[in-house]
Design a protein around this motif. Structure first.
Motif, short mmCIF file in Angstrom:
data_model
loop_
_atom_site.label_atom_id
_atom_site.label_comp_id
_atom_site.label_asym_id
_atom_site.label_seq_id
_atom_site.Cartn_x
_atom_site.Cartn_y
_atom_site.Cartn_z
N SER A 49 -2.34 6.89 -6.05
CA SER A 49 -3.38 6.93 -7.07
C SER A 49 -4.59 7.70 -6.54
O SER A 49 -4.93 7.56 -5.36
CB SER A 49 -3.81 5.50 -7.46
OG SER A 49 -5.02 5.53 -8.19
N ILE A 95 -4.68 -1.50 -7.33
CA ILE A 95 -4.52 -2.42 -6.19
C ILE A 95 -3.94 -3.76 -6.66
O ILE A 95 -2.99 -4.29 -6.07
CB ILE A 95 -5.88 -2.63 -5.50
CG1 ILE A 95 -6.35 -1.34 -4.84
CG2 ILE A 95 -5.80 -3.76 -4.47
CD1 ILE A 95 -7.80 -1.37 -4.41
N LEU A 121 0.83 -1.21 0.00
CA LEU A 121 0.00 0.00 0.00
C LEU A 121 0.86 1.26 0.00
O LEU A 121 0.49 2.27 -0.62
CB LEU A 121 -0.92 0.00 1.22
CG LEU A 121 -2.16 -0.89 1.16
CD1 LEU A 121 -2.88 -0.91 2.50
CD2 LEU A 121 -3.11 -0.42 0.07
N TYR A 159 -7.50 6.99 -7.10
CA TYR A 159 -8.60 6.05 -6.95
C TYR A 159 -8.43 5.12 -5.75
O TYR A 159 -9.30 4.29 -5.48
CB TYR A 159 -8.73 5.20 -8.22
CG TYR A 159 -8.74 6.03 -9.48
CD1 TYR A 159 -9.78 6.92 -9.74
CD2 TYR A 159 -7.70 5.94 -10.40
CE1 TYR A 159 -9.78 7.71 -10.89
CE2 TYR A 159 -7.70 6.72 -11.56
CZ TYR A 159 -8.73 7.59 -11.79
OH TYR A 159 -8.74 8.35 -12.92
N VAL A 160 -7.32 5.27 -5.02
CA VAL A 160 -7.06 4.45 -3.84
C VAL A 160 -6.63 5.38 -2.71
O VAL A 160 -5.75 6.23 -2.91
CB VAL A 160 -5.97 3.40 -4.10
CG1 VAL A 160 -5.71 2.57 -2.85
CG2 VAL A 160 -6.35 2.50 -5.26
N GLY A 192 -9.21 1.92 -9.85
CA GLY A 192 -8.73 1.68 -8.50
C GLY A 192 -8.37 0.22 -8.28
O GLY A 192 -7.34 -0.10 -7.68
N HIS A 234 -8.25 -7.06 -2.48
CA HIS A 234 -8.95 -6.28 -1.45
C HIS A 234 -9.78 -7.16 -0.53
O HIS A 234 -9.73 -7.03 0.69
CB HIS A 234 -9.85 -5.23 -2.12
CG HIS A 234 -10.42 -4.23 -1.16
ND1 HIS A 234 -11.47 -4.53 -0.31
CD2 HIS A 234 -10.08 -2.94 -0.90
CE1 HIS A 234 -11.75 -3.47 0.42
NE2 HIS A 234 -10.92 -2.49 0.09
N SER A 277 -7.40 -7.44 3.63
CA SER A 277 -6.80 -7.70 2.32
C SER A 277 -5.61 -8.64 2.44
O SER A 277 -5.04 -8.83 3.52
CB SER A 277 -6.34 -6.38 1.69
OG SER A 277 -7.43 -5.51 1.50
N SER A 301 -12.46 7.01 -4.10
CA SER A 301 -11.24 6.34 -3.69
C SER A 301 -11.61 5.10 -2.89
O SER A 301 -12.54 5.14 -2.06
CB SER A 301 -10.36 7.26 -2.83
OG SER A 301 -9.83 8.31 -3.60
N ILE A 302 -10.90 4.02 -3.12
CA ILE A 302 -11.14 2.77 -2.40
C ILE A 302 -10.35 2.78 -1.10
O ILE A 302 -9.18 3.17 -1.06
CB ILE A 302 -10.72 1.56 -3.26
CG1 ILE A 302 -11.56 1.52 -4.55
CG2 ILE A 302 -10.89 0.26 -2.49
CD1 ILE A 302 -11.11 0.47 -5.55
#
Length: 574
Positions: A112, A165, A107, A114-115, A161, A172, A197, A190-191
């Motif tokens: 990003s 990942i 991580l 989107y994350v 996203g 996830h 995970s 955003s996730i």
């Protein structure tokens, strides 16, 4: 997955562990979170949630607590913090060994939109802490969106996203609306939440492990403790279902019921869900993962590449179904009557409204030639229609009709010879209203509908499992043929068609409306009380001197379920 062990050092040799069998002897060992919680309780280990953090406390040495957030989270407490005039969220886990280090490492490499960014990690009173962005607009939980809104940003954002990942080597395992946050613009997402995970390496596309997954969003294989990238995409599909409908397809089912259902059944879609969205969700939630590695086999669950192509408007095979995506701009421009058309669904509507011109385009070979440039399946269907018309004289209209519904199999409107209705029920209502108005201008049109058996063709195309409607359509067409042979008045058949298709249960008589036989009987009594002559005239209007029922009355009685009573009355008359 990195070759390291994720284990409580204090429990070496004694704490229950679960080994991923795919990773043989060299792989990581993962602790089942439920077992760890139980072990901690038995050994007096407090959870982080038992010690609320007071305002002003500094977490990780610099993030000052403003307040605790009232967000439901079984695994952690969330605190709004500030640092250098910016707001963050400190996520303090309730278990001492809640975060997998290999997931954290991966991580930390992600940057990003989107994350959710993981700024840093640490501990508070011995419990793991993550510092995350603060999303003031909250999550997608409880929100619903139109198809257009989903297409505009949510679907492409989630797809990107998940790619980020997965490219980082993370599955996830718990994607759902509450783990998808709205960014400051109120549109992009955003996730978040990687608490359960798992990390994988390039050599392992499948992970075998238990987890605290959410059953409503979980893919069939995850109930057998198998996870891979496609499992997240299954959750993506269920999430989209909920974001459109406001509920999941399994909202009222127990976990064991869900497990049994998803292993053998496909998702049931509500009638108001657009066909385009149904295609995408059906493809994302395809249950069989046997062909997941075979890109040439269309019967496999969609992941990033297919969703991206779908969003770009390409025609793709829906797993287990056939060609889909006819509702998007996914074909080279076709010029028709001065209009530039860029998707097959719009072309179908244009042809349906301009029937004769559409037939010319087809039977002169223009449509076949156009589809050959981008969709060989549809091109073959067009060519077959041309060849059939060459063999069957006088059948151009019904052949053309069939082709329109082949080009767009999800089509629900009733289209015939230039007239369009949003449904077969709308067509029935139009027929009934014209009959009430004594408008006979459409009688030749109705005759072509029935002589070509368009009703049965439509029902077989749009509702193939509706046996009741199939029988009703066939009965109407049989009635037409009988009237034709006997050279009798077609109005009875047209009234029968109108009531059957529209579902209308209203009788219109002398400007009065009746919904039940009781209402009609009361009206007749009032007429009799007022004038016997009026009553006699009304009776002869309902039943002529030869004992024939008024066409509207007879078909209305059939529509409200009085066929047996009609048969009994006729038997008594004989």
């Amino acid at each position: 997955m990195a070759n390291q062990t994720v284990i409580n050092p204090a429990l070496q040799g004694s704490a229950p562990t679960e080994i991923n069998p795919n990773l043989k002897g060299s792989a990581a060992t993962e602790i089942n979170s439920d077992i760890l919680q139980q072990y901690n309780r038995q050994n007096g280990i407090e959870s982080g949630g038992d010690q609320p953090v007071s305002e002003g406390t500094e977490i990780c040495g610099k993030y000052k607590v403003i307040k605790q957030l009232e967000v439901s989270s079984g695994e952690a407490d969330l605190y709004l913090c500030s640092y250098r005039d910016l707001e963050y969220v400190a996520k303090i886990y309730k278990r001492q060994f809640a975060i997998k280090q290999e997931v954290i490492d991966k991580l930390m490499t992600i940057d990003s939109p989107y994350v959710a960014k993981l700024y840093e990690t640490g501990t508070y009173n011995g419990y793991p802490v993550e510092i995350l962005p603060y999303f003031e607009n909250g999550s997608l939980q409880g929100k619903t969106y139109s198809q257009d809104a989903l297409l505009k940003s949510i679907i492409p954002n989630i797809n990107e996203g998940l790619k980020v990942i997965h490219d980082a080597g993370i599955i996830h395992k718990d994607l759902k609306p509450s783990n998808i946050m709205l960014n400051a613009d109120g549109e992009t997402i955003s996730i978040i939440d990687f608490g359960i995970s798992s990390a994988v390496d390039g050599n392992n596309t499948i992970l075998v492990t238990k987890t605290g997954m959410t059953p409503e969003y979980s893919a069939p294989e995850t109930f057998k403790n198998i996870f891979y990238e496609g499992s997240d995409y299954y959750s993506f599909g269920i999430t989209l279902f909920e974001l459109f409908c406001g509920y999941t397809p399994y909202a009222n089912m127990q976990p064991d019921e869900i497990e049994q259902y998803v292993s053998v059944q496909r998702i049931p879609f509500p009638e108001d869900m657009p066909a385009l969205l149904q295609d995408l969700i059906a493809a994302l939630t395809y249950y069989d993962i046997t062909n997941r590695k075979n890109k040439n086999n269309p019967n496999r669950r969609w992941t990033y590449d297919e969703v991206k192509m779908w969003l770009d408007g390409e025609s793709l095979v829906i797993p287990g179904e056939g060609i889909g995506n006819v509702g998007k701009g996914n074909m080279p421009a076709f010029l028709f009557l001065g209009e530039t058309i860029t998707d097959p669904a719009a072309l179908v509507v244009a042809f349906a409204k301009n029937w004769e011109e559409g037939k010319k385009q087809l039977f002169r070979g223009h449509v076949t030639a156009h589809f050959r440039t981008f969709n060989q399946d549809l091109a073959r269907k067009c060519q077959a229609a041309e060849e059939e018309a060459g063999r069957e004289n006088g059948k151009d209209d019904i052949i053309f009709w069939h082709l329109l519904y082949q080009i767009n199999p999800k089509l629900k409107g009733f289209y015939w010879k230039g007239q369009t209705f949003e449904s077969i029920a709308a067509f029935g209502r139009d027929v009934l209203e014209r009959l009430w108005d004594k408008d006979e201008s459409q009688f030749p049109y109705y005759a072509t509908v029935l002589s070509e058996k368009v009703l049965s063709a439509y029902v077989n195309q749009t509702a193939p499992k509706n046996e009741k409607l199939k029988k009703a359509a066939a009965a109407i067409e049989d009635s037409y043929e009988l009237e034709l042979v006997n050279e009798t008045d077609m109005k009875r058949t047209y009234f029968l068609m109108a009531y059957t298709l529209s579902g209308q249960k209203l009788l219109l008589l002398n400007g009065e409306q009746f919904r039940t036989v009781g209402e009609l009987a009361n009206y007749m009594r009032s007429v009799l009380d007022d004038s016997f002559e009026r009553f006699e005239s009304l009776c002869h209007k309902l039943v002529d001197y030869d004992g024939n029922l008024d066409f509207q009355l007879e078909t209305w009685l059939i529509a409200i379920g009085k066929q047996k009573e009609i048969d009994k009355w006729r038997a008594s008359m004989n």
